[in-house]
Scaffold this motif. Structure first.
Motif, PDB file in Angstrom:
ATOM      1  N   ARG A 150       0.857  -1.175   0.000  1.00 27.98           N
ATOM      2  CA  ARG A 150       0.000   0.000   0.000  1.00 27.98           C
ATOM      3  C   ARG A 150       0.897   1.229   0.000  1.00 27.98           C
ATOM      4  O   ARG A 150       1.885   1.285   0.723  1.00 27.98           O
ATOM      5  CB  ARG A 150      -0.887  -0.048   1.240  1.00 27.98           C
ATOM      6  N   LEU A 151       0.528   2.221  -0.789  1.00 24.59           N
ATOM      7  CA  LEU A 151       1.280   3.457  -0.887  1.00 24.59           C
ATOM      8  C   LEU A 151       0.585   4.527  -0.051  1.00 24.59           C
ATOM      9  O   LEU A 151      -0.597   4.804  -0.241  1.00 24.59           O
ATOM     10  CB  LEU A 151       1.367   3.910  -2.342  1.00 24.59           C
ATOM     11  N   LEU A 152       1.322   5.103   0.902  1.00 22.08           N
ATOM     12  CA  LEU A 152       0.808   6.191   1.725  1.00 22.08           C
ATOM     13  C   LEU A 152       1.445   7.492   1.253  1.00 22.08           C
ATOM     14  O   LEU A 152       2.633   7.523   0.933  1.00 22.08           O
ATOM     15  CB  LEU A 152       1.155   5.972   3.199  1.00 22.08           C
ATOM     16  N   LEU A 153       0.664   8.571   1.234  1.00 22.38           N
ATOM     17  CA  LEU A 153       1.144   9.866   0.766  1.00 22.38           C
ATOM     18  C   LEU A 153       0.931  10.932   1.832  1.00 22.38           C
ATOM     19  O   LEU A 153      -0.058  10.890   2.570  1.00 22.38           O
ATOM     20  CB  LEU A 153       0.396  10.286  -0.497  1.00 22.38           C
ATOM     21  N   THR A 154       1.841  11.892   1.891  1.00 18.62           N
ATOM     22  CA  THR A 154       1.680  13.073   2.720  1.00 18.62           C
ATOM     23  C   THR A 154       1.908  14.305   1.867  1.00 18.62           C
ATOM     24  O   THR A 154       2.730  14.280   0.941  1.00 18.62           O
ATOM     25  CB  THR A 154       2.639  13.080   3.935  1.00 18.62           C
ATOM     26  N   HIS A 155       1.173  15.346   2.179  1.00 24.82           N
ATOM     27  CA  HIS A 155       1.350  16.636   1.504  1.00 24.82           C
ATOM     28  C   HIS A 155       1.537  17.755   2.532  1.00 24.82           C
ATOM     29  O   HIS A 155       1.467  18.928   2.187  1.00 24.82           O
ATOM     30  CB  HIS A 155       0.164  16.927   0.583  1.00 24.82           C
ATOM     31  N   TRP A 161      -1.030  11.105   6.796  1.00 21.49           N
ATOM     32  CA  TRP A 161      -0.728  10.173   5.713  1.00 21.49           C
ATOM     33  C   TRP A 161      -2.031   9.567   5.228  1.00 21.49           C
ATOM     34  O   TRP A 161      -2.892   9.211   6.037  1.00 21.49           O
ATOM     35  CB  TRP A 161       0.210   9.064   6.192  1.00 21.49           C
ATOM     36  N   THR A 162      -2.172   9.435   3.910  1.00 17.89           N
ATOM     37  CA  THR A 162      -3.388   8.902   3.319  1.00 17.89           C
ATOM     38  C   THR A 162      -3.030   7.818   2.310  1.00 17.89           C
ATOM     39  O   THR A 162      -2.131   8.017   1.486  1.00 17.89           O
ATOM     40  CB  THR A 162      -4.150  10.026   2.581  1.00 17.89           C
TER      41      THR A 162
END
Length: 169
Positions: A150-155, A161-162
């Protein structure tokens, strides 16, 4: 520092520890994680440097004695670690003050231990980053990815993290 290779000594040796990870958000700013050999000491210590590794500041023990991985650093103050409590969920913790305090920024869904491991992780800018969260017992394929990762992203520099959403096209 002046374009030449030089011997580099980490503070890990000072605590009879081992090098466990490093992030370099700028050419002179380093965040270093050392694993200690004595679980009594908490297991992992975090260090920061603002002079390319010539000197370090000891930021203390991280992880409450559980396995820790340095996920990355958006800058010397905004640092993300993963803490894996075996048999439980992986947590991402974020510091906004150089490792003095830590706040939970992501935890696997309630009651699941399906994604306990962290694969690749990095910050691609001062705010954007990713974490590849691996499924338990998932061996990487030839592509380098586990079959159920699963790839988690933060902006926002690791505050939240989503999971990335992919569509078939």
């Amino acid at each position: 520092m002046d374009g030449r290779w030089a011997a580099w000594t980490t503070p890990c040796a000072d605590i009879n520890g081992r090098f466990a990870g490093m992030a370099a958000p700028t050419p002179l700013d380093l965040v270093l994680l050392c694993g200690t050999r004595a679980p009594v000491d908490g297991g992992y210590r975090l260090y920061t440097s603002n002079d390319g590794g010539l000197s370090y500041v000891d930021r203390g023990v991280v992880g409450d004695g559980h396995p820790v991985r340095l996920v990355g650093a958006a800058d010397p103050n905004r640092i993300v670690i993963s803490v894996n409590n075996p048999g439980s969920r992986t947590r991402l913790l974020t510091s906004q003050d150089g490792g003095k305090t830590w706040s939970p920024s992501f935890e696997s869904s309630s009651g699941t231990t399906d994604f306990p491991g962290i694969g690749d992780a990095a910050f691609t800018s001062s705010t954007d980053g990713y974490v590849l969260q691996l499924q338990e017992d998932a061996a990487p394929m030839a592509s380098g990815f586990a079959p159920h990762s699963r790839l988690l992203l933060t902006h926002d520099a690791g505050r939240t993290w989503t999971p990335a959403k992919f569509t078939r096209g």
